[in-house]
Scaffold this motif. Structure first.
Motif, mmCIF file in Angstrom:
data_model
loop_
_atom_site.group_PDB
_atom_site.id
_atom_site.type_symbol
_atom_site.label_atom_id
_atom_site.label_comp_id
_atom_site.label_asym_id
_atom_site.label_seq_id
_atom_site.Cartn_x
_atom_site.Cartn_y
_atom_site.Cartn_z
ATOM 1 N N UNK A 103 0.839 -1.191 0.000
ATOM 2 C CA UNK A 103 0.000 0.000 0.000
ATOM 3 C C UNK A 103 0.877 1.245 0.000
ATOM 4 N N UNK A 104 0.435 2.256 -0.723
ATOM 5 C CA UNK A 104 1.131 3.535 -0.718
ATOM 6 C C UNK A 104 1.017 4.185 0.669
ATOM 7 N N UNK A 105 2.012 4.978 1.058
ATOM 8 C CA UNK A 105 1.915 5.693 2.338
ATOM 9 C C UNK A 105 0.628 6.513 2.416
ATOM 10 N N UNK A 106 -0.083 6.347 3.499
ATOM 11 C CA UNK A 106 -1.325 7.084 3.705
ATOM 12 C C UNK A 106 -2.562 6.413 3.155
ATOM 13 N N UNK A 107 -2.401 5.340 2.365
ATOM 14 C CA UNK A 107 -3.562 4.718 1.722
ATOM 15 C C UNK A 107 -4.537 4.143 2.742
ATOM 16 N N UNK A 108 -4.030 3.351 3.674
ATOM 17 C CA UNK A 108 -4.927 2.694 4.621
ATOM 18 C C UNK A 108 -5.650 3.692 5.524
ATOM 19 N N UNK A 109 -4.958 4.634 6.172
ATOM 20 C CA UNK A 109 -5.711 5.580 7.002
ATOM 21 C C UNK A 109 -6.684 6.442 6.205
ATOM 22 N N UNK A 110 -6.361 6.737 4.944
ATOM 23 C CA UNK A 110 -7.278 7.535 4.126
ATOM 24 C C UNK A 110 -8.580 6.786 3.887
ATOM 25 N N UNK A 111 -8.488 5.537 3.428
ATOM 26 C CA UNK A 111 -9.724 4.820 3.123
ATOM 27 C C UNK A 111 -10.472 4.447 4.400
ATOM 28 N N UNK A 112 -9.744 4.214 5.480
ATOM 29 C CA UNK A 112 -10.418 3.934 6.750
ATOM 30 C C UNK A 112 -11.234 5.140 7.209
ATOM 31 N N UNK A 113 -10.643 6.311 7.135
ATOM 32 C CA UNK A 113 -11.337 7.516 7.596
ATOM 33 C C UNK A 113 -12.522 7.841 6.697
ATOM 34 N N UNK A 114 -12.345 7.678 5.389
ATOM 35 C CA UNK A 114 -13.455 7.925 4.470
ATOM 36 C C UNK A 114 -14.607 6.962 4.741
ATOM 37 N N UNK A 115 -14.279 5.703 4.985
ATOM 38 C CA UNK A 115 -15.329 4.717 5.259
ATOM 39 C C UNK A 115 -16.006 5.010 6.589
ATOM 40 N N UNK A 116 -15.229 5.438 7.576
ATOM 41 C CA UNK A 116 -15.812 5.795 8.870
ATOM 42 C C UNK A 116 -16.818 6.928 8.740
ATOM 43 N N UNK A 117 -16.638 7.764 7.725
ATOM 44 C CA UNK A 117 -17.563 8.870 7.489
ATOM 45 C C UNK A 117 -18.780 8.448 6.672
ATOM 46 N N UNK A 118 -18.841 7.172 6.311
ATOM 47 C CA UNK A 118 -20.006 6.659 5.607
ATOM 48 C C UNK A 118 -19.990 6.848 4.107
ATOM 49 N N UNK A 119 -18.822 7.080 3.531
ATOM 50 C CA UNK A 119 -18.751 7.280 2.084
ATOM 51 C C UNK A 119 -18.669 5.941 1.350
ATOM 52 N N UNK A 120 -19.147 5.942 0.113
ATOM 53 C CA UNK A 120 -18.998 4.778 -0.756
ATOM 54 C C UNK A 120 -17.604 4.788 -1.362
ATOM 55 N N UNK A 121 -16.939 3.632 -1.350
ATOM 56 C CA UNK A 121 -15.603 3.525 -1.926
ATOM 57 C C UNK A 121 -15.568 2.367 -2.912
#
Length: 240
Positions: A103-121
């Motif tokens: 994973x690229x640096x920052x990838x996991x925390x970015x998608x985790x935070x977006x998902x925590x906000x209820x966004x579709x990914x």
């Protein structure tokens, strides 16, 4: 509105594509969320060696990738063996697909935070769909994705408009609150084909100048910079 990492100030930039309304996000895989270049390069070296074709340098391979294996392979083999070379490449990649995959640096925390906000990914990639799903499982990000769509899942690939329409239908996403995050002109063209913005990082094989020329809606050096500018995230990344 075009932005870059140095001039972008989200607090002063409210548009229809701002983080307030981006409910659905389409992520490219290679060069955006995933560093898989060494594995891909090994596949080209293996197949070209088998077929007794000249083996390009890693830098030549890097400049050629970014679309699909069919497009890239056309740079290295004559047309009469192109189909065979692509099939060999896919077979070899299947056998080593989880090797040299990070994973690229920052990838996991970015998608985790977006998902925590209820966004579709979604993963929306020119990598073969089944291989993409194997990689997402291996990297433990499948749980955050509403769908993973790649080539061979449809007759299309980026930048075909039909491919972009397919992923929007799969998500039941509204183009008015959807954005694509990628790293190549193919990503930009695929997004603009369905009138959604494309925000790009330069962690793939394309430079800032190339992405500007392709009319990216925002260009950032990496995912932490993108996350801060578009979503106000302060992403923690592991230090190697």
């Amino acid at each position: 509105m075009k932005t870059n990492a140095n001039s972008f100030d989200f607090r002063q930039t409210i548009s229809k594509h701002s983080c307030i309304v981006m409910q659905s996000l389409l992520f490219d895989l290679d060069g955006t969320l995933l560093d898989h270049f060494i594995c891909l390069a090994r596949c080209y070296e293996h197949v070209l060696g088998e077929l007794e074709q000249p083996i390009p340098s890693r830098e030549e391979i890097r400049r050629a990738v970014g679309g699909s294996v069919e497009l890239t392979m056309a740079n290295f083999v004559p047309s009469e063996i192109h189909t065979d070379a692509c099939e060999r490449w896919k077979k070899h990649l299947t056998s080593i697909v989880t090797e040299n995959a990070y994973l690229m640096p920052g990838a996991l925390p970015l998608i985790q935070e977006l998902k925590n906000q209820g966004r579709q990914l979604a993963i929306f990639t020119n990598k073969v769909g089944e291989q993409s799903r194997v990689l997402c499982d291996h990297l433990e990000i499948s749980q955050y994705m509403d769908t993973v769509i790649g080539t061979d899942d449809t007759p299309y690939r980026k930048p075909h408009k039909e491919f972009s329409e397919h992923v929007l239908r799969a998500l039941r996403a509204n183009p008015n609150n959807t954005a694509l995050i990628g790293d190549s002109p193919y990503d930009i063209q695929a997004a603009h084909a369905v009138n959604i913005p494309a925000y790009c990082v330069t962690t793939g094989t394309h430079t800032e100048a190339e992405l500007q020329a392709a009319d990216a809606d925002g260009i950032f050096p990496d995912l932490p910079a993108l996350g801060k500018a578009l979503f106000g995230f302060e992403l923690l990344t592991e230090i190697a």
